[in-house]
Write an enzyme that holds these catalytic residues in place. Structure first.
Site, PDB file in Angstrom:
ATOM      1  N   ASP A 276       0.802  -1.457   0.028  1.00 55.10           N
ATOM      2  CA  ASP A 276      -0.038   0.041   0.028  1.00 55.10           C
ATOM      3  C   ASP A 276       0.974   1.420  -0.087  1.00 55.10           C
ATOM      4  O   ASP A 276       1.851   1.416   0.640  1.00 55.10           O
ATOM      5  CB  ASP A 276      -0.958   0.056   1.307  1.00 55.10           C
ATOM      6  CG  ASP A 276      -1.767   1.097   1.230  1.00 55.10           C
ATOM      7  OD1 ASP A 276      -2.727   1.393   0.435  1.00 55.10           O
ATOM      8  OD2 ASP A 276      -1.536   2.102   2.229  1.00 55.10           O
ATOM      9  N   GLU A 318       0.992  -0.808  -5.065  1.00 56.43           N
ATOM     10  CA  GLU A 318       0.085   0.037  -5.272  1.00 56.43           C
ATOM     11  C   GLU A 318       0.596   1.534  -5.320  1.00 56.43           C
ATOM     12  O   GLU A 318       1.046   2.261  -4.410  1.00 56.43           O
ATOM     13  CB  GLU A 318      -0.815   0.077  -3.927  1.00 56.43           C
ATOM     14  CG  GLU A 318      -2.235   0.871  -4.276  1.00 56.43           C
ATOM     15  CD  GLU A 318      -2.389   2.139  -3.464  1.00 56.43           C
ATOM     16  OE1 GLU A 318      -3.071   2.949  -3.929  1.00 56.43           O
ATOM     17  OE2 GLU A 318      -1.706   2.071  -2.498  1.00 56.43           O
TER      18      GLU A 318
HETATM   19  C1  GLC Z   1      -3.899   3.706  -0.465  1.00 55.54           C
HETATM   20  C2  GLC Z   1      -5.249   2.825  -0.343  1.00 55.54           C
HETATM   21  C3  GLC Z   1      -6.285   3.800   0.376  1.00 55.54           C
HETATM   22  C4  GLC Z   1      -5.721   4.544   1.505  1.00 55.54           C
HETATM   23  C5  GLC Z   1      -4.518   4.855   1.215  1.00 55.54           C
HETATM   24  C6  GLC Z   1      -3.688   5.048   2.923  1.00 55.54           C
HETATM   25  O1  GLC Z   1      -3.996   4.593  -1.463  1.00 55.54           O
HETATM   26  O2  GLC Z   1      -5.867   2.247  -1.367  1.00 55.54           O
HETATM   27  O3  GLC Z   1      -7.685   3.517   0.447  1.00 55.54           O
HETATM   28  O4  GLC Z   1      -6.579   5.512   1.985  1.00 55.54           O
HETATM   29  O5  GLC Z   1      -3.643   4.229   0.809  1.00 55.54           O
HETATM   30  O6  GLC Z   1      -3.484   3.973   3.345  1.00 55.54           O
END
Ligand code: GLC
Length: 615
Positions: A276, A318
């Site tokens: 993430d 991500e």
């Molecule tokens: C990523 C997740 C999102 C979250 C962010 C902080 O972008 O997909 O939902 O708010 O990280 O963890």
């Protein structure tokens, strides 16, 4: 710098990674050390970091359960497995899909009927109490959210899915912890060792100096990237919400802590990790502190460590950034993440659909084709986050971004969308919230053979034909609509993304058995896309999707020609039928319908799609 070295665990079954006894491993080990040296310096690595990492890897190797070792061997023996088509992923919040982990297990038949090969439940580790940004504020990485189950439930679910050929992919919220995490609590209590796990600035001037270059993620609801904390006596770095404290990866101990967490969870049966917020791992003053070289190097170091201890486990980046910044997550010096979200193509598809013009998709797809071999895109239509138009700024002028943002977010007379505008930094196009059903217009026109259903099928049909793993966002297989009631829940009302995080509607799901209904049509289409994509490999279709122009601007055309047979996809992004003269190669078969296409001319209905496989 010298680091505390954890006591060495039992060495049985651990070969010495530092010798040439196992040549592949020793190459990987050297790669790991080189990455760590590039970030932390040779002295730090020699002064204890290298040994601590070695010990962590050796412990994880010794503890690796036999069935997972078998999985490791199977994947290592077949290094191309990652880029095989049709590895459909299903993503959902556990509580909204099935209440608990045991509930998910009870829904295995549904998932098997859909044909999914991977499950990605959104964060399920123990979150902070109250608002946790949907679980993205983790208070304990070694415990499951008690509302969802416990660690034995997780391992059991992973094992039973594994028996069905389904892998479990879990979020690892590596950029930040909850303010309630034990590390943060120790830091707040004044422990200097743990204070150094976070980034704390002394005063408002220091904050201002950093913030000049930073771009807010939630400018309306969480402006700024720092939060004053009286107990810390300073401003804590908080890229996202004030309760999400960014970790300080300049401190090598943080890297090792996160590695140990990855290894621990991998040995519970988790087969992949979604890293993430990967772009934010490294901060550098004078830059916007995203996608720094060290962030890529850290990811490569984790990959190398997993290769040594749990090689069958995949990493998914991500990184919702411009493609040029996403591609290096696949690895610069050596292998990095195996997968990354193809957010550029996803966002471009929505833009192209609004305009009925494939130009933007072609431009972004050509750039996405540059991913390295033995990697894969995670191709998707929607996910739990907003659609971020600004990630396309390198490919489309600001007026296009603003037009698409308005089309999907504000409705308007000529828009088919019921999405809603979300926040964005001043002057930039607001991102968009809404389920695919809302964005394609299904709420207004839920007829199974109407234009909105055709648009939804078209988008999912395209992402299943691309190179990589297709992602199904929970409910899209049924046309599930937004959760308009989110605003009545005080814990969710402040974050518009909850609009597209509805509860699963199991009555709607039952209707998939009634032929001719919308859920039946969509579910059948989704399952067929997955099955057909899985057939592509045996048909001899491989390689990245290379877009090409046709005489019709509305038609997105791409070819995957890296194998003995070629897949050519034609997708009409507009509602008007299109005929392309002399474009079909003799002997082509539409893989979606298993019918041969006479050609040489091809007529596509509005939002029509064919997957032509050469003879
Ligand atoms: C990523 C997740 C999102 C979250 C962010 C902080 O972008 O997909 O939902 O708010 O990280 O963890």
């Amino acid at each position: 710098m010298s680091l505390d070295i954890a006591p060495a665990p039992a060495q049985s079954g651990c070969d010495d990674l530092t010798t040439d006894a196992a040549p592949d491993k020793s190459v990987t080990w050297r790669r790991l050390l080189a990455q760590l040296e590039s970030v932390y310096g040779a002295d730090t690595v020699a002064g204890g970091l290298g040994e601590r990492v070695r010990v962590a890897i050796a412990a994880a190797r010794a503890a690796r359960p036999a069935p997972l070792q078998a999985l490791d061997r199977q994947r290592q023996a077949d290094p191309d497995w990652i880029s095989r088509s049709g590895q459909s992923v299903y993503t959902f919040y556990v509580d909204r899909f099935a209440d608990t982990l045991r509930g998910v297990e009870q829904r295995r038949d549904y998932l098997k009927a859909l044909g999914v090969r991977w499950l990605h439940p959104l964060p399920l580790l123990k979150p902070r109490p109250g608002d946790s940004d949907g679980g993205f504020a983790v208070a304990d990485y070694r415990a499951v959210d008690p509302a969802l189950g416990d660690m034995p439930d997780l391992s059991r679910l992973a094992a039973s899915l594994h028996e069905d050929g389904i892998g479990l992919l879990l979020d690892i919220v590596s950029n930040h912890t909850a303010r309630e995490h034990e590390w943060a609590q120790k830091a707040r209590a004044g422990d200097p060792e743990y204070r150094d796990y976070y980034i704390v600035l002394p005063d408002a001037e220091a904050v201002a100096a950093w913030e000049r270059e930073l771009i807010d993620v939630f400018p309306a609801t969480a402006p700024g990237s720092f939060t004053w904390d009286a107990e810390m006596g300073g401003y804590v770095w908080t890229t996202f919400y004030p309760f999400q404290w960014d970790l300080n990866y300049a401190n090598p101990v943080v890297f090792v802590e996160m590695l140990e967490i990855l290894l621990h969870l991998a040995n519970q049966g988790v087969q992949g990790f979604r890293l993430d917020s990967a772009p934010f791992l490294w901060k550098r003053q004078g830059t916007h502190s995203r996608n720094q070289p060290e962030a890529y190097a850290l990811v490569e170091a984790w990959r190398a460590a997993l290769d040594l201890a749990t090689p069958g486990v995949v990493l998914l980046a991500e990184a919702i950034e411009s493609l040029e910044d996403v591609l290096p997550f696949f690895g610069l010096e050596g292998p990095g993440c195996n997968l990354a979200y193809n957010n550029g193509v996803m966002t471009a598809l929505w833009g192209g659909l609004a305009d009925g013009d494939a130009g933007i998709v072609r431009r972004v797809m050509a750039a996405a084709a540059k991913r390295p071999p033995r990697s894969a895109w995670l191709n998707y239509v929607r996910c739990h986050d907003d659609l971020i138009w600004t990630a396309l700024s390198a490919y489309a002028p600001a007026e296009d971004l603003a037009r698409w943002s308005a089309f999907y977010g504000d409705g308007g007379a000529d828009s088919f969308s019921d999405g809603r505008a979300f926040q964005s930094a001043t002057g930039l196009a607001p991102s968009t919230n809404g389920m695919a059903a809302a964005l394609t217009g299904l709420r207004r026109d839920p007829s199974p053979d109407g234009p909105a259903a055709a648009r939804l099928r078209l988008l999912y049909g395209i992402v299943h034909a691309l190179d990589g793993w297709p992602l199904i966002y929970m409910g899209d297989e049924l046309g599930l609509d937004d959760d308009l009631a989110y605003a009545e829940d005080p814990l969710r009302a402040g974050d518009g993304r909850w609009l597209h995080r509805p509860r699963m509607d199991w009555d709607l799901a039952e209707r998939r058995h009634a032929a001719g209904t919308l859920p039946a049509t969509l579910f059948t289409a989704m399952r067929a896309f997955g099955e057909t994509a899985r057939r592509l490999d045996s048909l001899g279709v491989r390689g990245p999707a290379e877009p090409f122009e046709t005489p019709s601007p509305a038609v997105l055309a791409f070819r995957r020609g890296g194998g003995p047979r070629v897949l050519t996809v034609f997708a009409n992004l507009s509602g008007a039928p299109v005929t392309l003269d002399g474009i079909v190669t003799a002997g082509s078969v539409d893989a979606l319908t298993s019918t041969s296409v006479a050609g040489p001319d091809l007529t596509l209905d509005g939002w029509g799609l064919v997957w032509l496989v050469s003879a």
